[in-house]
Design a protein around this motif. Structure first.
Motif, mmCIF file in Angstrom:
data_model
loop_
_atom_site.group_PDB
_atom_site.id
_atom_site.type_symbol
_atom_site.label_atom_id
_atom_site.label_comp_id
_atom_site.label_asym_id
_atom_site.label_seq_id
_atom_site.Cartn_x
_atom_site.Cartn_y
_atom_site.Cartn_z
ATOM 1 N N GLU A 106 0.839 -1.203 0.000
ATOM 2 C CA GLU A 106 0.000 0.000 0.000
ATOM 3 C C GLU A 106 0.872 1.250 0.000
ATOM 4 N N TYR A 107 1.893 1.248 0.834
ATOM 5 C CA TYR A 107 2.789 2.414 0.906
ATOM 6 C C TYR A 107 3.445 2.648 -0.457
ATOM 7 N N ARG A 108 3.918 1.587 -1.078
ATOM 8 C CA ARG A 108 4.626 1.716 -2.346
ATOM 9 C C ARG A 108 3.716 2.197 -3.476
ATOM 10 N N LYS A 109 2.482 1.723 -3.489
ATOM 11 C CA LYS A 109 1.583 1.996 -4.618
ATOM 12 C C LYS A 109 0.799 3.293 -4.481
ATOM 13 N N CYS A 110 0.856 3.939 -3.342
ATOM 14 C CA CYS A 110 0.111 5.178 -3.132
ATOM 15 C C CYS A 110 0.634 6.280 -4.054
ATOM 16 N N GLU A 111 -0.288 7.079 -4.604
ATOM 17 C CA GLU A 111 0.107 8.159 -5.505
ATOM 18 C C GLU A 111 0.602 9.389 -4.744
ATOM 19 N N LYS A 112 0.033 9.623 -3.563
ATOM 20 C CA LYS A 112 0.343 10.842 -2.821
ATOM 21 C C LYS A 112 1.150 10.519 -1.569
ATOM 22 N N HIS A 113 2.274 11.196 -1.416
ATOM 23 C CA HIS A 113 3.098 11.041 -0.224
ATOM 24 C C HIS A 113 3.396 12.411 0.380
ATOM 25 N N LEU A 114 3.539 12.434 1.675
ATOM 26 C CA LEU A 114 3.970 13.624 2.397
ATOM 27 C C LEU A 114 5.229 13.303 3.183
ATOM 28 N N ILE A 115 6.042 14.318 3.362
ATOM 29 C CA ILE A 115 7.094 14.254 4.372
ATOM 30 C C ILE A 115 6.776 15.355 5.372
ATOM 31 N N ILE A 116 6.532 14.981 6.617
ATOM 32 C CA ILE A 116 6.301 15.958 7.676
ATOM 33 C C ILE A 116 7.424 15.780 8.683
ATOM 34 N N ASN A 117 8.331 16.746 8.688
ATOM 35 C CA ASN A 117 9.572 16.633 9.447
ATOM 36 C C ASN A 117 10.279 15.346 9.017
ATOM 37 N N LYS A 118 10.456 14.357 9.863
ATOM 38 C CA LYS A 118 11.188 13.158 9.457
ATOM 39 C C LYS A 118 10.271 11.973 9.143
ATOM 40 N N MET A 119 8.971 12.179 9.251
ATOM 41 C CA MET A 119 8.017 11.104 8.977
ATOM 42 C C MET A 119 7.579 11.142 7.518
ATOM 43 N N LYS A 120 7.641 9.982 6.853
ATOM 44 C CA LYS A 120 7.167 9.866 5.474
ATOM 45 C C LYS A 120 5.806 9.184 5.494
ATOM 46 N N LEU A 121 4.837 9.762 4.770
ATOM 47 C CA LEU A 121 3.460 9.281 4.838
ATOM 48 C C LEU A 121 2.901 9.000 3.459
ATOM 49 N N ALA A 122 2.227 7.866 3.322
ATOM 50 C CA ALA A 122 1.403 7.591 2.148
ATOM 51 C C ALA A 122 -0.023 7.963 2.543
ATOM 52 N N VAL A 123 -0.638 8.877 1.792
ATOM 53 C CA VAL A 123 -1.928 9.441 2.189
ATOM 54 C C VAL A 123 -3.015 9.013 1.210
ATOM 55 N N TYR A 124 -4.035 8.360 1.743
ATOM 56 C CA TYR A 124 -5.180 7.932 0.937
ATOM 57 C C TYR A 124 -6.393 8.819 1.232
ATOM 58 N N PRO A 125 -7.312 8.985 0.254
ATOM 59 C CA PRO A 125 -8.471 9.867 0.446
ATOM 60 C C PRO A 125 -9.436 9.403 1.543
ATOM 61 N N ASN A 126 -9.391 8.144 1.923
ATOM 62 C CA ASN A 126 -10.326 7.610 2.931
ATOM 63 C C ASN A 126 -9.804 7.788 4.363
ATOM 64 N N ARG A 127 -8.921 8.772 4.556
ATOM 65 C CA ARG A 127 -8.342 9.108 5.870
ATOM 66 C C ARG A 127 -7.354 8.054 6.367
ATOM 67 N N ARG A 128 -6.903 7.210 5.488
ATOM 68 C CA ARG A 128 -5.925 6.193 5.861
ATOM 69 C C ARG A 128 -4.522 6.705 5.543
ATOM 70 N N VAL A 129 -3.652 6.588 6.515
ATOM 71 C CA VAL A 129 -2.273 7.027 6.358
ATOM 72 C C VAL A 129 -1.341 5.893 6.767
ATOM 73 N N ILE A 130 -0.359 5.628 5.927
ATOM 74 C CA ILE A 130 0.685 4.657 6.261
ATOM 75 C C ILE A 130 1.982 5.443 6.382
ATOM 76 N N GLY A 131 2.597 5.338 7.545
ATOM 77 C CA GLY A 131 3.779 6.142 7.804
ATOM 78 C C GLY A 131 5.006 5.299 8.085
ATOM 79 N N ILE A 132 6.159 5.843 7.735
ATOM 80 C CA ILE A 132 7.422 5.180 8.048
ATOM 81 C C ILE A 132 8.411 6.235 8.532
ATOM 82 N N ALA A 133 9.056 5.922 9.638
ATOM 83 C CA ALA A 133 10.037 6.837 10.213
ATOM 84 C C ALA A 133 11.343 6.094 10.445
ATOM 85 N N ASP A 134 12.439 6.752 10.131
ATOM 86 C CA ASP A 134 13.772 6.170 10.308
ATOM 87 C C ASP A 134 14.210 6.373 11.752
#
Length: 208
Positions: A69-97
């Motif tokens: 899901e994270y890989r296939k998402c069209e929209k991503h955000l970086i908020i400070n050090k967190m990387k987010l895959a953002v879906y329109p249904n309010r679902r967010v998949i995040g990865i932090a180093d």
């Protein structure tokens, strides 16, 4: 869930999708490949992601699906050090180093917004009138301005299909909030509600 960088490399190799946004892997040498696979398999068995027959358990399959899901998402955000895959249904998949490992999460977008509101008291203040004047300022000048600033800064980038759409920063001092647009090289004052609404827009949240 916390997973090592070796484990995420393994997960990436057995899932499908584009190269993962914002994550870069260091591959083991060919001579180290057998040891690497053996370490990951033992770790996955300990975490009950693999069974004794080296087949993925329900928990393991859930992690694979989450990463796809994270890989296939069209929209991503970086908020400070967190990387987010953002879906329109309010679902967010995040990865932090986290140094030698990653933290992988799947949450409602509201959870991310709530965390930002706790970090930024300015966004919870009453609405106020602000100047709409924009000031042209280079990135280097903006960094110099921040040298005497000891508050929090929310640095946000929005990317569509891994291409930059917006890169900006939000910060606040002396009861004033500011937005710096890195792409346009412009800074302007921003009200508490406007700052909150813009972050909501990035997170695909439609209502306050």
């Amino acid at each position: 869930m916390r997973i090592s960088k070796e484990e995420l490399l393994f997960i990436n190799e057995v899932t499908k999708g584009p190269n993962p946004f914002g994550v870069f892997f260091k591959y083991p040498l060919e001579s180290q490949m057998a040891e690497y696979k053996d370490r990951v398999i033992k770790s996955f068995q300990t975490k009950k992601l693999l069974d004794r027959d080296n087949k993925f358990t329900k928990e393991g399959i859930a992690i694979l699906m989450l990463w796809e899901e994270y890989r296939k998402c069209e929209k991503h955000l970086i908020i400070n050090k967190m990387k987010l895959a953002v879906y329109p249904n309010r679902r967010v998949i995040g990865i932090a180093d986290r140094e030698n490992e990653y933290e992988l999460i799947a949450v409602d977008s509201v959870v991310i917004l709530t965390s930002l509101l706790k970090e930024c008291n300015y966004m919870t203040e009453k609405e106020k009138e602000v100047s709409f004047r924009q000031e042209k300022i280079t990135f280097e000048q903006w960094l110099e301005e921040l040298e005497d600033y000891d508050g929090e800064v929310i640095v946000l980038g929005e990317y569509i299909n891994q291409k930059v759409k917006q890169e900006e920063a939000y910060y606040w001092k002396e009861n004033k909030g500011f937005k710096y647009d890195m792409s346009k090289g412009s800074k302007r004052e921003i009200s508490p509600r406007s700052m909150r609404l813009q972050l909501m827009m990035h997170l695909e949240l439609k209502k306050e």
